[in-house]
Design an enzyme around this catalytic site. Structure first.
Site, PDB file in Angstrom:
ATOM      1  N   ASP A 183      -5.733  -0.696  -1.987  1.00 26.78           N
ATOM      2  CA  ASP A 183      -6.394  -1.615  -2.916  1.00 26.78           C
ATOM      3  C   ASP A 183      -7.760  -2.087  -2.431  1.00 26.78           C
ATOM      4  OD1 ASP A 183      -5.221  -3.310  -0.812  1.00 26.78           O
ATOM      5  OD2 ASP A 183      -5.958  -4.949  -2.064  1.00 26.78           O
ATOM      6  N   PHE A 200     -14.269   2.469   4.361  1.00 27.40           N
ATOM      7  CA  PHE A 200     -13.333   1.771   3.480  1.00 27.40           C
ATOM      8  C   PHE A 200     -12.940   2.684   2.324  1.00 27.40           C
ATOM      9  CE2 PHE A 200     -12.258  -1.157   0.007  1.00 27.40           C
ATOM     10  CZ  PHE A 200     -11.209  -1.813   0.629  1.00 27.40           C
ATOM     11  N   VAL A 201     -11.628   2.837   2.110  1.00 28.19           N
ATOM     12  CA  VAL A 201     -11.136   3.713   1.034  1.00 28.19           C
ATOM     13  C   VAL A 201     -10.207   2.956   0.084  1.00 28.19           C
ATOM     14  CG1 VAL A 201     -11.345   5.941   2.216  1.00 28.19           C
ATOM     15  CG2 VAL A 201      -9.324   4.548   2.616  1.00 28.19           C
ATOM     16  N   GLU A 246       3.430   4.270   6.216  1.00 28.54           N
ATOM     17  CA  GLU A 246       2.217   3.448   6.054  1.00 28.54           C
ATOM     18  C   GLU A 246       1.210   4.199   5.184  1.00 28.54           C
ATOM     19  OE1 GLU A 246       0.685   0.791   6.132  1.00 28.54           O
ATOM     20  OE2 GLU A 246       0.713  -0.276   8.026  1.00 28.54           O
ATOM     21  N   ASP A 247       0.441   3.472   4.396  1.00 26.09           N
ATOM     22  CA  ASP A 247      -0.621   4.094   3.628  1.00 26.09           C
ATOM     23  C   ASP A 247      -1.752   4.543   4.552  1.00 26.09           C
ATOM     24  OD1 ASP A 247      -1.356   1.477   4.262  1.00 26.09           O
ATOM     25  OD2 ASP A 247      -1.970   0.934   2.229  1.00 26.09           O
ATOM     26  N   ASP A 277      -5.440   1.739  10.420  1.00 21.02           N
ATOM     27  CA  ASP A 277      -6.830   1.349  10.656  1.00 21.02           C
ATOM     28  C   ASP A 277      -6.953   0.907  12.115  1.00 21.02           C
ATOM     29  OD1 ASP A 277      -9.473   0.670  10.139  1.00 21.02           O
ATOM     30  OD2 ASP A 277      -8.989  -1.248   9.251  1.00 21.02           O
ATOM     31  N   LYS A 311      -7.437   6.409  10.509  1.00 22.17           N
ATOM     32  CA  LYS A 311      -8.859   6.233  10.882  1.00 22.17           C
ATOM     33  C   LYS A 311      -8.963   6.232  12.400  1.00 22.17           C
ATOM     34  CE  LYS A 311     -10.221   3.156   7.062  1.00 22.17           C
ATOM     35  NZ  LYS A 311     -10.703   1.798   6.777  1.00 22.17           N
ATOM     36  N   ARG A 320      -5.098   0.436  -7.024  1.00 26.61           N
ATOM     37  CA  ARG A 320      -3.969   1.145  -6.402  1.00 26.61           C
ATOM     38  C   ARG A 320      -3.488   2.300  -7.275  1.00 26.61           C
ATOM     39  NH1 ARG A 320      -2.127  -2.142  -2.149  1.00 26.61           N
ATOM     40  NH2 ARG A 320      -2.211  -4.382  -2.519  1.00 26.61           N
ATOM     41  N   GLY A 336       0.770  -1.246   0.000  1.00 26.65           N
ATOM     42  CA  GLY A 336       0.000   0.000   0.000  1.00 26.65           C
ATOM     43  C   GLY A 336       0.798   1.292   0.000  1.00 26.65           C
TER      44      GLY A 336
END
Ligand code: IMP
Ligand code: MG
Length: 188
Positions: free
Chosen positions: A168, A161-162, A108-109, A112, A140, A174, A53
């Site tokens: 992805d 959810f994104v 990090e992307d 969560d 988040k 992506r 990610g």
């Protein structure tokens, strides 16, 4: 208009809407990189990207940096192809760089539950870095189960959810230039 720039997308029958545009993301990245370059002035940090990610975010972020830096990647798995975290983290690709005595910035992307980044921080800390900080494009807040410090945050987002910009859905999307969220999904 090219698919990677559309405002609305249909993915496997579900509608996603643009949440963060390419422009918004690039502007924020420039600010983050300026701040990081200032904070690490006189040092040569190693950015460690969490695959898959983080690769898009990291490649743009380091190109906005005004000081020298190095890069490496490691790969964890926790999600499989589901939209909800499986809660289990395993290592799929290890680090190749020498961490000892170095300034590490984990990239990090999205944070969560916080589980992956907590795992990473423990892992890298054991290698005796001089310092360790985390930069995440998205955060988040409401989803966090494990609190671990994240020094640099791109955007705090609702617990939805994104996809896109490295993130992805079933390994696809992506390559989208913006971040998209599911239309009409209630925040949980
Ligand atoms: P955590 O361990 O629950 O914090 O999850 C972190 C990882 O899950 C991220 O690095 C992403 O790869 C993935 N992830 C979490 N939320 C999303 C999302 O909304 N879309 C796509 N991937 C996500
Ligand atoms: Mg990830």
């Amino acid at each position: 208009m090219s698919k990677v720039r559309k405002k609305k997308l249909n993915v496997n029958g579900e509608t996603f809407v643009l949440y963060l545009s390419e422009k918004q993301i690039q502007q924020r990245l420039k600010q983050l990189a300026t701040k990081i370059s200032k904070d690490y002035n006189g040092r040569i940090p190693i950015f460690i990207g969490v695959l898959n990610g983080a690769f898009v975010f990291m490649s743009d972020l380091i190109r906005h940096m005004t000081i020298s830096c190095e890069v490496d990647f490691l790969k964890l798995s926790s999600y499989g192809d589901a939209k909800i975290s499986s809660g289990k983290v395993t290592m799929l690709k290890e680090l190749n760089c020498q961490v000892e005595g170095r300034d590490i910035i984990v990239v990090e992307d999205i944070i969560d539950s916080g589980l992956s980044i907590d795992f990473m921080r423990r892992l890298v800390s054991k290698m005796n870095p001089r310092s360790i900080n985390v930069v995440a494009l998205l955060y988040k807040k409401k989803a966090i189960k494990i609190h671990t410090p994240v020094k640099y945050i791109g955007f705090k987002i609702p617990n939805k959810f994104v996809i896109g910009y490295g993130l992805d859905y079933q390994q696809q999307q992506r390559n989208l230039r913006g971040v998209y969220c599911l239309e009409n999904e209630k925040e949980v």
